[in-house]
Design an enzyme around this catalytic site. Sequence first.
Site, PDB file in Angstrom:
ATOM      1  N   GLN A   1       0.829  -1.195   0.000  1.00 56.61           N
ATOM      2  CA  GLN A   1       0.000   0.000   0.000  1.00 56.61           C
ATOM      3  C   GLN A   1       0.870   1.254   0.000  1.00 56.61           C
ATOM      4  O   GLN A   1       1.654   1.480   0.917  1.00 56.61           O
ATOM      5  CB  GLN A   1      -0.929   0.027   1.211  1.00 56.61           C
ATOM      6  CG  GLN A   1      -1.855   1.243   1.217  1.00 56.61           C
ATOM      7  CD  GLN A   1      -2.806   1.277   2.388  1.00 56.61           C
ATOM      8  OE1 GLN A   1      -3.113   0.252   2.976  1.00 56.61           O
ATOM      9  NE2 GLN A   1      -3.270   2.471   2.735  1.00 56.61           N
TER      10      GLN A   1
ATOM     11  N   CYS B   1      -6.631   1.735   1.847  1.00 59.20           N
ATOM     12  CA  CYS B   1      -6.633   0.317   2.211  1.00 59.20           C
ATOM     13  C   CYS B   1      -7.849  -0.429   1.675  1.00 59.20           C
ATOM     14  O   CYS B   1      -7.765  -1.622   1.348  1.00 59.20           O
ATOM     15  CB  CYS B   1      -6.513   0.143   3.719  1.00 59.20           C
ATOM     16  SG  CYS B   1      -7.784   1.004   4.674  1.00 59.20           S
TER      17      CYS B   1
ATOM     18  N   HIS C   1      -8.733   0.033   9.281  1.00 57.59           N
ATOM     19  CA  HIS C   1      -7.930  -0.540   8.205  1.00 57.59           C
ATOM     20  C   HIS C   1      -8.615  -1.774   7.630  1.00 57.59           C
ATOM     21  O   HIS C   1      -9.214  -2.565   8.364  1.00 57.59           O
ATOM     22  CB  HIS C   1      -6.549  -0.916   8.763  1.00 57.59           C
ATOM     23  CG  HIS C   1      -5.570  -1.368   7.735  1.00 57.59           C
ATOM     24  ND1 HIS C   1      -5.219  -0.605   6.643  1.00 57.59           N
ATOM     25  CD2 HIS C   1      -4.853  -2.527   7.634  1.00 57.59           C
ATOM     26  CE1 HIS C   1      -4.318  -1.259   5.920  1.00 57.59           C
ATOM     27  NE2 HIS C   1      -4.096  -2.431   6.493  1.00 57.59           N
TER      28      HIS C   1
ATOM     29  N   ASP D   1      -2.419  -7.834   3.503  1.00 58.65           N
ATOM     30  CA  ASP D   1      -2.481  -6.510   4.127  1.00 58.65           C
ATOM     31  C   ASP D   1      -1.373  -5.676   3.502  1.00 58.65           C
ATOM     32  O   ASP D   1      -0.191  -5.993   3.636  1.00 58.65           O
ATOM     33  CB  ASP D   1      -2.276  -6.663   5.639  1.00 58.65           C
ATOM     34  CG  ASP D   1      -2.292  -5.342   6.392  1.00 58.65           C
ATOM     35  OD1 ASP D   1      -2.267  -4.273   5.743  1.00 58.65           O
ATOM     36  OD2 ASP D   1      -2.314  -5.370   7.634  1.00 58.65           O
TER      37      ASP D   1
END
Length: 235
Positions: A87, A93, A168, A184
């Site tokens: 990211q 996100c 998130h 993630d």
Amino acid sequence: MPDSKRVIPLESNPDIFNSLAQKIGLTPVLFFHDVYSISEPDLVALLPQPALAVIMLFPLTKNYEDYRKLEDAKHSNTSDLVYWFKQTIGNGCGFYALLHAIANLPHDFIIENLVLNKLLLLQISYDLLDEEKTKLVEALEQNIQLDENYGVQGQTEAPPADESIDYHFITYVKGSDNHLYELDGRRTGPVDLGESSETHIIVDPKLEQKVKFYMENTDEKHRNNFALLALAPSM
């Protein structure tokens, strides 16, 4: 790596995720659905089967940040069996969670001539460097214009793009090795949770254990600030 830009965060709302997913190329045979429970059989049974990906929204707390840094220091989290994107777009996100869900689907679920194929899927491979994948994702976001088209949607007032958000999104999918992965964009790579025998990943015990772990390690005032979306057949 500093953020390349910042965007208005997406709301955890299946209508928004479905609209964005179909805009970039997901076939409408799959939809994002709200998940009301992963432990109560009657509520789990309300979801269409199979769930091919699960997206979780959770609060960023000091306990979580300490855990994330400790785990990333211990593990390199690399894999060539699942697609993962670093990211670099601040507050993006939700966009990365959606891409993690869709990029790891069989390509039969992607409409051939839409932007996801043209700008990302036809160009990525497991041996691409993270920096190369980053440029592809940023080009895709530039084409979509998240702020103008999706950031201001939703049932709550959207915060400004430059505001720091304490929530998130992350994604759970199965890789080509039939392992369950946690994806993630703030981590150092995909997290392998082990082999999964479940096609309907919402009933995988490892998913339930992971979600419970995050909830139990969240302070009391944030304990109920979790949300789950499942990518599964449309109703």
